[in-house]
Scaffold this motif. Sequence first.
Motif, short mmCIF file in Angstrom:
data_model
loop_
_atom_site.label_atom_id
_atom_site.label_comp_id
_atom_site.label_asym_id
_atom_site.label_seq_id
_atom_site.Cartn_x
_atom_site.Cartn_y
_atom_site.Cartn_z
N GLU A 83 35.21 3.60 55.08
CA GLU A 83 34.88 5.01 54.92
C GLU A 83 34.41 5.62 56.23
OE1 GLU A 83 32.00 4.97 51.75
OE2 GLU A 83 33.54 4.80 50.20
N PHE A 84 33.56 4.89 56.96
CA PHE A 84 33.08 5.35 58.26
C PHE A 84 34.25 5.55 59.21
CE2 PHE A 84 32.28 4.11 62.64
CZ PHE A 84 31.33 5.05 63.02
N CYS A 85 35.14 4.56 59.29
CA CYS A 85 36.28 4.63 60.21
C CYS A 85 37.13 5.87 59.94
CB CYS A 85 37.14 3.37 60.11
SG CYS A 85 36.38 1.89 60.78
N PHE A 86 37.46 6.10 58.69
CA PHE A 86 38.33 7.23 58.37
C PHE A 86 37.63 8.56 58.57
CE2 PHE A 86 40.79 3.80 56.55
CZ PHE A 86 42.05 4.11 57.05
N ARG A 87 36.32 8.58 58.32
CA ARG A 87 35.56 9.81 58.56
C ARG A 87 35.42 10.08 60.06
NH1 ARG A 87 31.29 8.29 56.34
NH2 ARG A 87 29.97 8.00 58.15
N ALA A 88 35.11 9.05 60.84
CA ALA A 88 34.86 9.21 62.27
C ALA A 88 36.13 9.29 63.11
CB ALA A 88 33.99 8.06 62.78
N ALA A 89 37.15 8.52 62.71
CA ALA A 89 38.33 8.37 63.56
C ALA A 89 39.63 8.82 62.90
CB ALA A 89 38.48 6.91 64.00
N GLY A 90 39.60 8.99 61.58
CA GLY A 90 40.85 9.32 60.89
C GLY A 90 41.78 8.13 60.79
N ARG A 91 41.25 6.95 61.07
CA ARG A 91 42.02 5.71 61.04
C ARG A 91 41.05 4.57 60.93
NH1 ARG A 91 41.40 3.01 65.97
NH2 ARG A 91 40.49 4.29 67.58
N PHE A 92 41.57 3.40 60.60
CA PHE A 92 40.75 2.20 60.56
C PHE A 92 40.57 1.69 61.99
CE2 PHE A 92 39.78 -2.27 59.83
CZ PHE A 92 38.87 -2.18 58.79
N ILE A 93 39.36 1.41 62.38
CA ILE A 93 39.10 0.85 63.72
C ILE A 93 39.12 -0.67 63.57
CG2 ILE A 93 37.50 0.70 65.65
CD1 ILE A 93 36.41 3.47 64.74
N HIS A 94 40.21 -1.25 64.01
CA HIS A 94 40.40 -2.69 63.86
C HIS A 94 39.57 -3.46 64.87
CE1 HIS A 94 43.65 -2.58 60.93
NE2 HIS A 94 44.02 -1.48 61.54
#
Length: 149
Positions: A83-94
């Motif tokens: 949820e954080f990744c999509f909120r912050a980056a619009g993508r998953f931060i791998h």
Amino acid sequence: MTITVERPTANARTLITPQLLGRLVARIRADHPQHAHQADQIMEQALAFLATCAANPDARLGPSELVDIGWHTFILYTKEYAEFCFRAAGRFIHHQPDDAPGESAGGGPAATMTAMKRAGYRVDLTLWPHSAKCNQKCSQCHEGCVDST
């Protein structure tokens, strides 16, 4: 005449709820008792690092060994992390190991610290290697991990 206006430092702690921050800090203290006294700073720097990754999707940024503890801890909470990744980056931060960290296209921790400062985040130098050490032995982090899009 040039006027320089300093941008206020962003507070990485506000990127997640206080409840989640508390859970993550408690987990670091439990899983890494040798770093319990730094758990709050580790998590704050991990959040600043991840927000910087979000703002720089093409950069191969990597955490320090201590900041990586915060990233590893956050990933354990998969739902909240996603949820954080999509909120912050619009993508998953791998979180992907760099199998040849010495040959990495990234600039290592020194470049990451510069990017964090440019993004408006404070860099806690007690958790990041100094650039002189970086130039001698740079492995991105102890696992050679980078944000990989």
